[in-house]
Design a protein around this motif. Structure first.
Motif, PDB file in Angstrom:
ATOM      1  N   VAL A  81      35.366  12.663   5.083  1.00 12.48           N
ATOM      2  CA  VAL A  81      35.331  12.159   6.450  1.00 12.48           C
ATOM      3  C   VAL A  81      35.900  10.738   6.417  1.00 12.48           C
ATOM      4  N   PRO A  82      36.505  10.278   7.504  1.00  8.37           N
ATOM      5  CA  PRO A  82      37.101   8.935   7.508  1.00  8.37           C
ATOM      6  C   PRO A  82      36.046   7.844   7.316  1.00  8.37           C
ATOM      7  N   ILE A  83      36.447   6.781   6.605  1.00  9.37           N
ATOM      8  CA  ILE A  83      35.513   5.665   6.424  1.00  9.37           C
ATOM      9  C   ILE A  83      35.984   4.381   7.099  1.00  9.37           C
ATOM     10  N   TRP A  84      37.243   4.324   7.517  1.00  8.15           N
ATOM     11  CA  TRP A  84      37.721   3.185   8.316  1.00  8.15           C
ATOM     12  C   TRP A  84      38.953   3.596   9.108  1.00  8.15           C
ATOM     13  N   THR A  85      39.232   2.841  10.146  1.00  6.20           N
ATOM     14  CA  THR A  85      40.452   3.036  10.928  1.00  6.20           C
ATOM     15  C   THR A  85      41.117   1.680  11.097  1.00  6.20           C
ATOM     16  N   ILE A  86      42.344   1.569  10.626  1.00  9.51           N
ATOM     17  CA  ILE A  86      43.012   0.267  10.570  1.00  9.51           C
ATOM     18  C   ILE A  86      44.485   0.424  10.924  1.00  9.51           C
ATOM     19  N   GLY A  87      44.958  -0.406  11.819  1.00  6.75           N
ATOM     20  CA  GLY A  87      46.373  -0.425  12.151  1.00  6.75           C
ATOM     21  C   GLY A  87      47.173  -1.188  11.109  1.00  6.75           C
ATOM     22  N   ASP A  88      48.490  -1.170  11.276  1.00 12.22           N
ATOM     23  CA  ASP A  88      49.374  -1.873  10.352  1.00 12.22           C
ATOM     24  C   ASP A  88      49.450  -3.362  10.678  1.00 12.22           C
ATOM     25  N   GLY A  89      49.769  -4.117   9.659  1.00 12.29           N
ATOM     26  CA  GLY A  89      50.072  -5.531   9.819  1.00 12.29           C
ATOM     27  C   GLY A  89      51.309  -5.861   9.008  1.00 12.29           C
ATOM     28  N   THR A 101      57.281  -8.688  14.637  1.00 10.31           N
ATOM     29  CA  THR A 101      55.961  -8.225  15.083  1.00 10.31           C
ATOM     30  C   THR A 101      55.883  -6.707  15.192  1.00 10.31           C
ATOM     31  N   SER A 102      56.955  -6.015  14.837  1.00 10.18           N
ATOM     32  CA  SER A 102      56.962  -4.557  14.870  1.00 10.18           C
ATOM     33  C   SER A 102      58.088  -4.067  13.966  1.00 10.18           C
ATOM     34  N   TYR A 103      58.036  -2.786  13.630  1.00  6.58           N
ATOM     35  CA  TYR A 103      59.125  -2.219  12.832  1.00  6.58           C
ATOM     36  C   TYR A 103      60.432  -2.249  13.625  1.00  6.58           C
ATOM     37  N   GLU A 104      60.321  -2.063  14.936  1.00  6.06           N
ATOM     38  CA  GLU A 104      61.514  -2.125  15.781  1.00  6.06           C
ATOM     39  C   GLU A 104      62.138  -3.515  15.756  1.00  6.06           C
ATOM     40  N   ALA A 105      61.293  -4.543  15.688  1.00  6.75           N
ATOM     41  CA  ALA A 105      61.803  -5.914  15.629  1.00  6.75           C
ATOM     42  C   ALA A 105      62.564  -6.153  14.327  1.00  6.75           C
ATOM     43  N   VAL A 106      62.082  -5.534  13.247  1.00  8.51           N
ATOM     44  CA  VAL A 106      62.808  -5.634  11.972  1.00  8.51           C
ATOM     45  C   VAL A 106      64.163  -4.947  12.101  1.00  8.51           C
ATOM     46  N   ALA A 107      64.166  -3.730  12.672  1.00  9.99           N
ATOM     47  CA  ALA A 107      65.403  -2.967  12.812  1.00  9.99           C
ATOM     48  C   ALA A 107      66.431  -3.700  13.668  1.00  9.99           C
ATOM     49  N   ASN A 171      47.445 -17.148   0.368  1.00  7.06           N
ATOM     50  CA  ASN A 171      48.757 -17.749   0.153  1.00  7.06           C
ATOM     51  C   ASN A 171      49.150 -18.602   1.362  1.00  7.06           C
ATOM     52  N   PRO A 172      48.987 -19.921   1.285  1.00  6.09           N
ATOM     53  CA  PRO A 172      49.247 -20.792   2.435  1.00  6.09           C
ATOM     54  C   PRO A 172      50.660 -20.689   3.003  1.00  6.09           C
ATOM     55  N   ALA A 173      51.624 -20.248   2.195  1.00  7.29           N
ATOM     56  CA  ALA A 173      52.997 -20.145   2.683  1.00  7.29           C
ATOM     57  C   ALA A 173      53.219 -18.887   3.513  1.00  7.29           C
ATOM     58  N   LEU A 174      52.207 -18.027   3.588  1.00  4.88           N
ATOM     59  CA  LEU A 174      52.363 -16.751   4.274  1.00  4.88           C
ATOM     60  C   LEU A 174      51.426 -16.653   5.471  1.00  4.88           C
ATOM     61  N   GLU A 175      51.723 -15.716   6.341  1.00  5.88           N
ATOM     62  CA  GLU A 175      50.952 -15.501   7.572  1.00  5.88           C
ATOM     63  C   GLU A 175      50.837 -14.002   7.814  1.00  5.88           C
ATOM     64  N   ALA A 176      49.762 -13.566   8.434  1.00  4.61           N
ATOM     65  CA  ALA A 176      49.585 -12.156   8.775  1.00  4.61           C
ATOM     66  C   ALA A 176      49.724 -11.968  10.279  1.00  4.61           C
ATOM     67  N   VAL A 177      50.443 -10.926  10.682  1.00  2.00           N
ATOM     68  CA  VAL A 177      50.555 -10.575  12.096  1.00  2.00           C
ATOM     69  C   VAL A 177      50.230  -9.098  12.249  1.00  2.00           C
ATOM     70  N   ASP A 178      49.564  -8.737  13.344  1.00  4.93           N
ATOM     71  CA  ASP A 178      49.309  -7.330  13.629  1.00  4.93           C
ATOM     72  C   ASP A 178      50.585  -6.688  14.151  1.00  4.93           C
ATOM     73  N   VAL A 179      50.880  -5.496  13.670  1.00  2.00           N
ATOM     74  CA  VAL A 179      52.060  -4.775  14.119  1.00  2.00           C
ATOM     75  C   VAL A 179      51.792  -4.170  15.499  1.00  2.00           C
ATOM     76  N   GLU A 180      52.707  -4.399  16.410  1.00  7.81           N
ATOM     77  CA  GLU A 180      52.560  -3.861  17.759  1.00  7.81           C
ATOM     78  C   GLU A 180      52.669  -2.339  17.722  1.00  7.81           C
TER      79      GLU A 180
END
Length: 240
Positions: A81-89, A101-107, A171-180
């Motif tokens: 059974v699932p133990i967590w639900t997490i979106g991408d970042g 902020t999204s895979y489309e933005a990368v593309a 890592n202070p040089a890095l940042e996390a963003v939630d993927v739209e």
């Protein structure tokens, strides 16, 4: 009873601690659940992501720590059974200079480079969004992503939103963003996985998970590693 469990280096879910023992949110959940069903000896095996499914299928170990559940993977192994639900970042450079902020933005940016591990679901998500092969830097495991940032060869490294927060926090040089995500998209779920024929262990683990998930002890344990209530509440009652 002895159980062999496979894990990889992916904080805050599971990794090798300073004492050279496995640690992390999912390791703690595994320990509680397995002890509760009578397991007296847990033997951990550090492996690679690509070996998770073949290893448990071939009987090299009995159980994998949680990974995302997909229809393709469910054809190869049996999930709990699932133990967590997490979106991408995304892990990006501090300030997110390319506004990824999204895979489309990368593309959409020909100068954007993204580090991807082929066996992970983020690889398929990036390709589906139109990310080109020329934009992809293939990695074998998560630590290579951090090294690639330091070398200046990638602009984004996707993973779970929680995992990305953990990497950026260290890592202070890095940042996390939630993927739209699209309005109709649901965050994927993760579960332990087993060989298809290992019904006794799967059933015992599922029975205990149904009793344990969402309890005060469970919430307190995973909160230490950065899990938010929504990442737990989204799976409570699923698979009942």
């Amino acid at each position: 009873m002895k159980i062999k469990v496979a894990y990889i280096e992916e904080p805050p879910f599971y990794w090798t601690g300073d004492d050279q023992r496995p640690t992390g949110a999912d390791i703690e959940v595994a320990e509680v659940v397995l002890r509760a069903i009578g397991v007296t000896d847990i033997e951990y095996h550090l492996t690679s992501f690509g070996e998770f499914l073949p290893g448990v299928q071939e009987g090299r170990w009995d159980m994998n720590v949680p990974i995302f559940v997909t229809a393709e993977r469910a054809q190869q192994v049996a999930f709990s059974v699932p133990i967590w639900t997490i979106g991408d970042g995304f892990v990006v450079r501090s300030g997110n200079p390319k506004q990824l902020t999204s895979y489309e933005a990368v593309a959409a940016r020909s100068d954007a480079r993204i580090g991807l591990i082929p066996e992970q679901i983020q690889f398929a998500a990036a390709k589906a969004a139109g990310v080109r092969d020329s934009q992809i830097v293939v990695l074998k495991e998560q630590p290579e992503g951090i090294a690639a940032f330091m070398a200046g060869t990638i602009d984004a490294f996707p993973g779970t939103a929680l995992g990305c927060r953990s990497i950026a926090g260290a890592n202070p040089a890095l940042e996390a963003v939630d993927v739209e995500m699209g309005p109709s998209s649901d965050a994927p779920v993760g579960g332990f996985s087993f060989a298809k024929g290992n019904h006794a262990l799967l059933d015992a683990v599922n029975k205990q998970l149904r009793q344990y998930l969402g309890t005060a002890d469970h919430r307190a344990r995973v909160a230490k590693y950065g899990f938010t209530p929504s990442e737990i509440d989204g799976v409570i009652g699923r698979g009942q």
